[in-house]
Structures are given as structure tokens and as C-alpha cells.
Motif scaffolding. Sequence first.
Motif, mmCIF file in Angstrom:
data_model
loop_
_atom_site.group_PDB
_atom_site.id
_atom_site.type_symbol
_atom_site.label_atom_id
_atom_site.label_comp_id
_atom_site.label_asym_id
_atom_site.label_seq_id
_atom_site.Cartn_x
_atom_site.Cartn_y
_atom_site.Cartn_z
ATOM 1 N N UNK A 350 18.046 12.997 67.115
ATOM 2 C CA UNK A 350 19.185 13.904 67.230
ATOM 3 C C UNK A 350 18.840 15.256 67.831
ATOM 4 N N UNK A 351 17.577 15.599 67.889
ATOM 5 C CA UNK A 351 17.201 16.896 68.429
ATOM 6 C C UNK A 351 15.803 17.282 67.999
ATOM 7 N N UNK A 352 15.340 18.436 68.496
ATOM 8 C CA UNK A 352 13.974 18.850 68.191
ATOM 9 C C UNK A 352 13.855 20.358 68.314
ATOM 10 N N UNK A 353 12.796 20.884 67.705
ATOM 11 C CA UNK A 353 12.433 22.282 67.877
ATOM 12 C C UNK A 353 10.914 22.366 67.959
ATOM 13 N N UNK A 354 10.454 23.314 68.741
ATOM 14 C CA UNK A 354 9.017 23.505 68.916
ATOM 15 C C UNK A 354 8.758 25.000 68.901
ATOM 16 N N UNK A 355 7.879 25.448 68.011
ATOM 17 C CA UNK A 355 7.652 26.887 67.864
ATOM 18 C C UNK A 355 6.197 27.141 67.498
ATOM 19 N N UNK A 356 5.766 28.362 67.747
ATOM 20 C CA UNK A 356 4.402 28.746 67.399
ATOM 21 C C UNK A 356 4.207 28.716 65.884
ATOM 22 N N UNK A 357 2.963 28.460 65.484
ATOM 23 C CA UNK A 357 2.655 28.395 64.065
ATOM 24 C C UNK A 357 1.203 28.800 63.836
ATOM 25 N N UNK A 358 0.913 29.222 62.633
ATOM 26 C CA UNK A 358 -0.474 29.479 62.231
ATOM 27 C C UNK A 358 -0.994 28.374 61.325
ATOM 28 N N UNK A 359 -0.194 27.337 61.113
ATOM 29 C CA UNK A 359 -0.623 26.219 60.283
ATOM 30 C C UNK A 359 -1.790 25.483 60.930
ATOM 31 N N UNK A 360 -2.608 24.790 60.142
ATOM 32 C CA UNK A 360 -3.733 24.040 60.709
ATOM 33 C C UNK A 360 -3.249 22.969 61.689
ATOM 34 N N UNK A 361 -4.022 22.761 62.737
ATOM 35 C CA UNK A 361 -3.656 21.788 63.766
ATOM 36 C C UNK A 361 -3.896 20.365 63.279
ATOM 37 N N UNK A 362 -2.996 19.460 63.676
ATOM 38 C CA UNK A 362 -3.170 18.028 63.431
ATOM 39 C C UNK A 362 -3.811 17.333 64.621
ATOM 40 N N UNK A 363 -3.506 17.828 65.828
ATOM 41 C CA UNK A 363 -3.999 17.236 67.062
ATOM 42 C C UNK A 363 -4.471 18.352 67.993
ATOM 43 N N UNK A 364 -5.494 18.072 68.776
ATOM 44 C CA UNK A 364 -5.968 18.990 69.811
ATOM 45 C C UNK A 364 -5.855 18.270 71.145
ATOM 46 N N UNK A 365 -5.162 18.895 72.090
ATOM 47 C CA UNK A 365 -4.948 18.257 73.381
ATOM 48 C C UNK A 365 -4.682 19.316 74.433
ATOM 49 N N UNK A 366 -4.476 18.873 75.672
ATOM 50 C CA UNK A 366 -4.219 19.793 76.766
ATOM 51 C C UNK A 366 -2.891 19.500 77.433
ATOM 52 N N UNK A 367 -2.521 20.294 78.433
ATOM 53 C CA UNK A 367 -1.233 20.089 79.105
ATOM 54 C C UNK A 367 -1.134 18.752 79.820
ATOM 55 N N UNK A 368 -2.247 18.203 80.276
ATOM 56 C CA UNK A 368 -2.184 16.917 80.973
ATOM 57 C C UNK A 368 -1.782 15.795 80.023
#
Length: 416
Positions: A350-368
Amino acid sequence: MSSDAPSYPVRPFTDEEAPAFAAQLDFGFHENPPQEAHDLWQGLLPRERSVAAFDGDELVSTGGDFPFELTVPGGVTVPAGGVTMITVKATHRRRGILTAMMRHQMHGWHERGDAPVGILLASEPAIYGRFGYALGVQHLSLTVPRGDNGLSAVAGSDKFRMRMVDPLEGYERCQEVVEANRLGRPGMMPRVGDGWRDAALADWEFARDGAGPLRCVLAEDADGTTVGFARYRVKEGYNNPARPECKVRVKDVYGRDLASYVAMWRFLCDLDLTSEVQAEVPADDPLTFLLADFRQAVPRLQDMLYVRIVDVDRALAARRYATAVDVVFELSDPFCPWNTGRWRLRGDADGAECSRTTDPADLVLGPRELGAAYLGGFSLGALGRAGRIEELRAGALAQASRAFVSDVAPFVPFGF
């Protein structure tokens, strides 16, 4: 905007510089199109979105981007910059000019807020990886034998009337069929305006590769409504007097539903004096399951669209997700530094949101990695298995991978 080649200023070209821009395009792509081709494509390219580098008064590079509305998973669209006409003069290679142009372009999209996603068709894919572009769409190239090729009929596929029309006469009816498909498949884009109509129907001799003029056939139902169409050329082949071997080269083929789509293919595969039909179709095309001997169609996957996430928050919030996802990823993006950091993505169908956070990362990746998975044609899980994504929280990669996938393979409807 910063520049990697300060001695070669980068800016849009002017009307007075248009001939030099066209001449460099011809030189860079080793082509010799008619002037009307240059006039058409320069007319389609908003001048403020063009880009060129200069060595004094000499124009030494070309480029630009078209403003598109790109269909993404979930049947919604996102503004995208369609990168085009990229060349650098052979005498000025390896001087940072291309890097300066790409940075000028992406920083411009970000500062204006008009293209959170960049897309391109790469003549040399390795060039663009260093700028964060990744293969996001593959097409299936088919060469279907004519005649007894085992293309199954489906319910209703034999009920339509076929009618040959002039491509210009039938254009608007064809576009209605394309529009009926557009939001149902990621990668699709509308052709808006007379200029894009002229590009779709362009029939210059230099681009035919020995084939004949553009043809258009419509499929109509009992009420006269256009439900499918194909635009194609035929390359003659009469070297064998006992068996003509002309080749049908399909430019576009669409149907409003399965029956009308199969009807178009059955028409194309039964043209007199031809031996085969050549076409590019989506990777999950119904022909995969309707040809009795798919091997005879010589299927071949080929790279098509390359995708660059320019504004990660806007791009990821614009699309929909197959399953609920709540994941924090850490992104490193030196070329677009505003993307660097941790981001929390929450979304579903139905929708999504994406925002900056200081929470611990679950995944590490790059723009590619994000670009490869963005249209749903490649899975984050596959990228993880290739060592391209680091999982910091067990199960996070599988969750994100399920969410990003598209049930419908992406497809690019036209070149630019």
C-alpha cells in the motif's frame, strides 16, 4: 556543482553550438544519420537538461537526459532521468570529462528534486558502474521460426480481425493499447507529445539495417476496438530460390490481454515468404510457455536498462513492496554523498516511507545493489549470495529480498 575536470567547463549547449553537438554525436557513435534525425532528438531533449564539456571554444563531449515517468513495482510511477547521447571526443578521453558530466547531471537532479532515479541504455556497461549504475532490466531476445513452430492458440485468440494501417494513421490506437499495459509492468514509460510519436515512427534508411519500411498491423474486436498491434519491418532474403527466407523484425508488439497478444504473434509467425520472427520481449513473456519447443526460438537474455538510485529516500518510498518490510540499511555512496548513511525502509503493497535513522544497520550495501533490485528484476538475495550485500541481522536479507521482488518482470518499451 563540483567538477572533476575544471579546465573543461560543463554546461548545456546553445543553439549556436547545436551543429557541433550533432557532429560530435556522429563522431562518437560512428554514425551518419540525416539532419532530420538530429533535429528530432535535439528537439526532444530539453536544452536545460543537455550537457557538454568545452576545451576553450571546442565542444568535446555530449550528453543529456529526458524527463520520464518510470513505472515501478506496485503500478505507480517515479520521475526518472533518461540519460542519453553520452560521448567524449576521442582526443579528450581519460581527462575526467565523463566523470564531471555525470556528477553535473546527478547533482542537478538532486538539487532540483526532479529525478530521484537515473536510467540509461549502456553502449559500454563497464563505464557506468563506477558512477553507481547497475543492470536492472534484462530482455529476452527470441528468433521464432515461421510456420509449424508450435505456438499454441489460447481461448479467443482467433476471433480478431487483422488490419494493416499506415503507422502514423494507427499510432494513437496503438498508444491506447500501450497505455493499457503501462502501469502493469515495471520499466514502462509513456511517450508524450508529437516528438516522441515521431521518434516511435522514425523510418530513416540508415537505421533499418537493410530491412524494409515500417509496417503496422492492428487486431480489432467485433466492435472495431483496437485490442492489439505490431509494428515491424521485413528484411528480404531470396538467395535460396526454392525457399524465401525473409526475416520479420519486430519493433513493438502488444495486446490488451493474453488472447490479443497471442493473436499478434500468430499473425507475425505466419507471414508469407518469411522464415523467422526476431523480437525482444519481457523475460517472463507468455511465449516462454506457449511455444511447444522453446529452444527453437533461440532464447537469449540480454542486458537492457541500467538503474541509478539518486535520492534513496524518494526512490524507495515511491515504489510498492510485495511483502511487508522493515529494514535498516547502511549505504556508502561517494558519488552522491547525500545518500551516505543509515536509512530505515518501511513498506508494503500500500505504500512506503524511507528516512534517515541512527538505529543499527541490518544490511550494508551500495547504490548499485539498490539499483539492480529497484525494478524487481533481480533479487537482493541473489546479490547477497554474490557477496555484494553484507547481512548484519539474521533474516534481514531474506525479508528485504521478498519485499523488493516484482511478480512481473520489468521491460523497457523503447530506446532513448
